[in-house]
Design a protein around this motif. Structure first.
Motif, PDB file in Angstrom:
ATOM      1  N   SER A 175      59.101  61.795  22.199  1.00  0.00           N
ATOM      2  CA  SER A 175      58.953  63.237  22.022  1.00  0.00           C
ATOM      3  C   SER A 175      57.510  63.700  22.128  1.00  0.00           C
ATOM      4  N   TYR A 176      56.543  62.797  21.901  1.00  0.00           N
ATOM      5  CA  TYR A 176      55.132  63.187  21.964  1.00  0.00           C
ATOM      6  C   TYR A 176      54.543  62.980  23.352  1.00  0.00           C
ATOM      7  N   CYS A 177      55.319  62.479  24.300  1.00  0.00           N
ATOM      8  CA  CYS A 177      54.787  62.056  25.591  1.00  0.00           C
ATOM      9  C   CYS A 177      54.808  63.195  26.610  1.00  0.00           C
ATOM     10  N   GLN A 289      63.489  56.644  15.571  1.00  0.00           N
ATOM     11  CA  GLN A 289      64.614  57.447  16.030  1.00  0.00           C
ATOM     12  C   GLN A 289      64.213  58.910  16.187  1.00  0.00           C
ATOM     13  N   ARG A 290      63.374  59.384  15.276  1.00  0.00           N
ATOM     14  CA  ARG A 290      62.947  60.776  15.304  1.00  0.00           C
ATOM     15  C   ARG A 290      62.155  61.105  16.563  1.00  0.00           C
ATOM     16  N   ILE A 291      61.371  60.161  17.039  1.00  0.00           N
ATOM     17  CA  ILE A 291      60.531  60.428  18.212  1.00  0.00           C
ATOM     18  C   ILE A 291      61.185  59.998  19.521  1.00  0.00           C
ATOM     19  N   LEU A 319      49.254  51.865  17.338  1.00  0.00           N
ATOM     20  CA  LEU A 319      49.853  52.656  16.274  1.00  0.00           C
ATOM     21  C   LEU A 319      49.395  54.102  16.433  1.00  0.00           C
ATOM     22  N   ILE A 320      50.203  55.045  15.954  1.00  0.00           N
ATOM     23  CA  ILE A 320      49.865  56.463  16.057  1.00  0.00           C
ATOM     24  C   ILE A 320      49.830  57.087  14.671  1.00  0.00           C
ATOM     25  N   CYS A 321      48.727  57.729  14.370  1.00  0.00           N
ATOM     26  CA  CYS A 321      48.561  58.458  13.109  1.00  0.00           C
ATOM     27  C   CYS A 321      49.005  59.900  13.310  1.00  0.00           C
ATOM     28  N   GLY A 322      49.890  60.375  12.440  1.00  0.00           N
ATOM     29  CA  GLY A 322      50.315  61.770  12.507  1.00  0.00           C
ATOM     30  C   GLY A 322      51.641  61.992  13.181  1.00  0.00           C
ATOM     31  N   LEU A 323      52.461  60.944  13.334  1.00  0.00           N
ATOM     32  CA  LEU A 323      53.785  61.129  13.918  1.00  0.00           C
ATOM     33  C   LEU A 323      54.628  62.061  13.039  1.00  0.00           C
ATOM     34  N   PRO A 324      55.579  62.781  13.624  1.00  0.00           N
ATOM     35  CA  PRO A 324      56.363  63.747  12.846  1.00  0.00           C
ATOM     36  C   PRO A 324      57.108  63.074  11.702  1.00  0.00           C
ATOM     37  N   LEU A 353      48.778  66.584  20.623  1.00  0.00           N
ATOM     38  CA  LEU A 353      49.754  67.666  20.750  1.00  0.00           C
ATOM     39  C   LEU A 353      49.675  68.224  22.160  1.00  0.00           C
ATOM     40  N   LYS A 354      50.420  67.599  23.069  1.00  0.00           N
ATOM     41  CA  LYS A 354      50.319  67.947  24.483  1.00  0.00           C
ATOM     42  C   LYS A 354      51.280  69.061  24.850  1.00  0.00           C
ATOM     43  N   ARG A 355      50.807  69.905  25.754  1.00  0.00           N
ATOM     44  CA  ARG A 355      51.521  71.126  26.098  1.00  0.00           C
ATOM     45  C   ARG A 355      52.931  70.869  26.612  1.00  0.00           C
ATOM     46  N   THR A 356      53.118  69.809  27.400  1.00  0.00           N
ATOM     47  CA  THR A 356      54.422  69.556  28.014  1.00  0.00           C
ATOM     48  C   THR A 356      55.287  68.579  27.223  1.00  0.00           C
ATOM     49  N   ALA A 357      54.817  68.171  26.044  1.00  0.00           N
ATOM     50  CA  ALA A 357      55.620  67.271  25.220  1.00  0.00           C
ATOM     51  C   ALA A 357      56.580  68.081  24.348  1.00  0.00           C
ATOM     52  N   ARG A 358      57.800  67.577  24.176  1.00  0.00           N
ATOM     53  CA  ARG A 358      58.793  68.287  23.369  1.00  0.00           C
ATOM     54  C   ARG A 358      58.321  68.470  21.935  1.00  0.00           C
ATOM     55  N   LEU A 359      57.630  67.471  21.414  1.00  0.00           N
ATOM     56  CA  LEU A 359      57.222  67.483  20.021  1.00  0.00           C
ATOM     57  C   LEU A 359      56.292  68.646  19.707  1.00  0.00           C
ATOM     58  N   THR A 360      55.464  69.025  20.643  1.00  0.00           N
ATOM     59  CA  THR A 360      54.464  70.059  20.391  1.00  0.00           C
ATOM     60  C   THR A 360      55.100  71.349  19.901  1.00  0.00           C
ATOM     61  N   GLN A 361      56.301  71.623  20.345  1.00  0.00           N
ATOM     62  CA  GLN A 361      56.953  72.865  19.953  1.00  0.00           C
ATOM     63  C   GLN A 361      57.303  72.892  18.467  1.00  0.00           C
ATOM     64  N   THR A 362      57.362  71.726  17.822  1.00  0.00           N
ATOM     65  CA  THR A 362      57.799  71.673  16.433  1.00  0.00           C
ATOM     66  C   THR A 362      56.675  71.372  15.459  1.00  0.00           C
ATOM     67  N   VAL A 363      55.477  71.129  15.974  1.00  0.00           N
ATOM     68  CA  VAL A 363      54.362  70.765  15.103  1.00  0.00           C
ATOM     69  C   VAL A 363      53.672  72.028  14.605  1.00  0.00           C
ATOM     70  N   THR A 364      53.413  72.095  13.321  1.00  0.00           N
ATOM     71  CA  THR A 364      52.818  73.298  12.746  1.00  0.00           C
ATOM     72  C   THR A 364      51.319  73.325  12.984  1.00  0.00           C
ATOM     73  N   GLU A 365      50.771  74.517  12.833  1.00  0.00           N
ATOM     74  CA  GLU A 365      49.327  74.716  13.015  1.00  0.00           C
ATOM     75  C   GLU A 365      48.531  73.873  12.020  1.00  0.00           C
ATOM     76  N   LYS A 366      49.116  73.574  10.856  1.00  0.00           N
ATOM     77  CA  LYS A 366      48.405  72.829   9.822  1.00  0.00           C
ATOM     78  C   LYS A 366      47.944  71.463  10.310  1.00  0.00           C
ATOM     79  N   ARG A 367      48.621  70.905  11.324  1.00  0.00           N
ATOM     80  CA  ARG A 367      48.282  69.559  11.755  1.00  0.00           C
ATOM     81  C   ARG A 367      46.983  69.529  12.549  1.00  0.00           C
TER      82      ARG A 367
END
Length: 474
Positions: A175-177, A289-291, A319-324, A353-367
């Motif tokens: 989802s972050y790709c 599973q979430r990602i 490893l990735i820091c900050g996964l959903p 937080l990449k523009r074309t990644a699905r995850l970006t749409q769900t990540v809040t500004e706080k991150r």
């Protein structure tokens, strides 16, 4: 709303990179032909003008901050970004981890400063803190990594090439790709043709260019996605056409556990490859599973057992820091799990937080700014150093969570020369496969070529890509 006014030859996007650090919405941009100034208008207390005086010195039009003269060859855009950052940082009383350094390669500036200050560590540190606004921790990291990079770079023959072979296929898309990787289940029918195209491209290029290759990297996507027989054909093509030096470093980014089998790994090891990447990203089944990574932590451990049994000498784990759904403690738990396996290399990434990644749409500004993740990354670096790992490889991307970075750690003597040579812009890189990038180094000047990204088009046009690459390395 902010408004920028500056000369046409100063890239608006470069300045916008600094503004993104402080403001949620980007400014409108106006160009003034021939003007030697950049004017920012927003709230009255922030309105100011940066004026290009002459030659090598820039100063604030309002004189609020004293700026020292810069080396004559310092790029104008960088200087404008630097002063813009320092002004806003002071006015808004907000310091960012990497200060005015918004680019991908922080150590490139450190290398310039090291040359300018004749290697004086104190002078380099002072410049990073005072002139560029880095925090002390990030300035120290950049200096340490640059020193490691320079040592490793000296070990890569200047007349050799680095080769990247890309297999942009994955069993599923994380989802972050935002990478060009194609879903292997949909494109599997093209894999044999794709391997044929790369084989033909390698034969074409190295049949015309007489050079030696010091590092070869199989990247992705996931290069272990193809069937065993297709991987074997690719390895045979490399053996036949790529002029590897006797001690060439070869790395295979196996990546995801769901793409691996004992047979595939044995084939790779039998080819003589000693460096392999196995990237869990997290050791939480729920997060996997979430990602969208369709494998379990147990499958990761099984793949690690196979890799160890087969005798791969150097294993890298990402490893990735900050996964959903994960906080700093979750990331540190995954790090402890991976460190217990004692791989030679561990790379710690901050989620981009990449523009074309699905995850970006769900990540809040706080991150964008997160004290918990910042502290966790600092603890991770400290834990790795205490365990004997040294940082040697560093790069940043746009919109990294908490304004962090990606850092490669290695036990001494196991560092990836490909990573350093590729990031340094001081060695030629030859890219084969869809979307693969090549760059030719001509002293301080670089020329690049990126292969067509569509896999089907690459299969059709590999000959044209070979010709363009040969022209680049004329």
């Amino acid at each position: 709303m902010l408004r920028l006014r500056f000369p046409e030859d100063i890239a608006s996007e470069r300045l916008a990179e600094v503004l993104r650090l402080f403001f949620k919405s980007l400014p409108e941009v106006e160009f003034i032909d021939g003007a030697q100034e950049m004017k920012i208008e927003c709230a009255k207390e922030l309105s100011f003008t940066l004026t290009f005086e002459a030659g090598e010195v820039y100063s604030y039009g309002n004189g609020e901050l004293f700026m020292t003269a810069r080396p004559q060859d310092l790029k104008i855009a960088r200087e404008m970004r630097r002063q813009l950052y320092l002004y806003l940082s002071k006015k808004l009383e907000s310091q960012k981890n990497w200060g005015a350094l918004t680019g991908v390669r922080p150590t490139m500036l450190v290398a310039e400063l090291a040359e300018y200050h004749s290697g004086d560590r104190t002078a380099i540190m002072n410049s990073l803190l005072r002139d560029y606004g880095l925090t002390e921790a990030k300035a120290q990291l950049a200096i340490e990594v640059n020193e490691a990079e320079q040592t490793l770079l000296s070990e890569i023959p200047t007349d050799s090439d680095l080769v990247y072979i890309g297999i942009p296929y994955c069993y599923s898309r994380c989802s972050y790709c935002s990478f060009i990787a194609q879903d292997a289940s949909r494109y599997r029918r093209l894999l044999p043709q794709y391997i044929d195209a790369i084989t033909s491209d390698l034969k074409c290029f190295f049949g015309s260019r007489k050079s030696m290759v010091s590092s070869l990297y199989f990247g992705g996507g996931t290069p272990s996605s193809p069937d065993t027989k297709d991987i074997e054909r690719l390895l045979q093509a490399v053996d036949k056409y790529v002029p590897l030096l006797p001690d060439a470093e070869i790395t295979f980014e196996a990546g995801r556990a769901d793409s691996l089998s004992y047979e595939k790994l044995k084939l790779i090891r039998d080819f003589g490859i000693e460096r392999i990447c196995l990237n869990p990203q997290t050791t939480s089944d729920e997060t996997l599973q979430r990602i969208g990574r369709h494998h379990s932590v147990a499958e990761f451990y099984q793949a690690y057992e196979w890799i160890s049994e087969l005798g791969f000498q150097i294993i890298n784990m990402d490893l990735i820091c900050g996964l959903p759904g994960e906080d700093g403690a979750d990331f540190l738990k995954s790090l402890a799990d991976v460190m217990a396996l004692k791989p030679a290399n561990i790379t710690v990434h901050a989620l981009a937080l990449k523009r074309t990644a699905r995850l970006t749409q769900t990540v809040t500004e706080k991150r964008r700014e997160n004290a918990d993740l910042t502290a966790a990354m600092s603890q991770a670096h400290l834990a790795l150093k205490e365990a004997g790992y040294k940082p040697y490889y560093l790069y940043r991307q746009k919109n990294l969570v908490a304004g962090l970075e990606n850092t490669g750690f290695a036990l001494p003597g196991t560092e990836s020369k490909y990573n350093v040579g590729m990031m340094s812009d001081r060695r030629n890189v030859l890219g084969f496969g869809a979307g693969a990038s090549s760059k030719a180094v001509f002293g301080e000047r670089l020329e690049r070529h990126i292969n067509v990204k569509d896999i089907g088009l690459y299969i059709e046009r590999w000959a044209g890509e070979c010709d363009k690459r040969l022209q680049l390395f004329r």
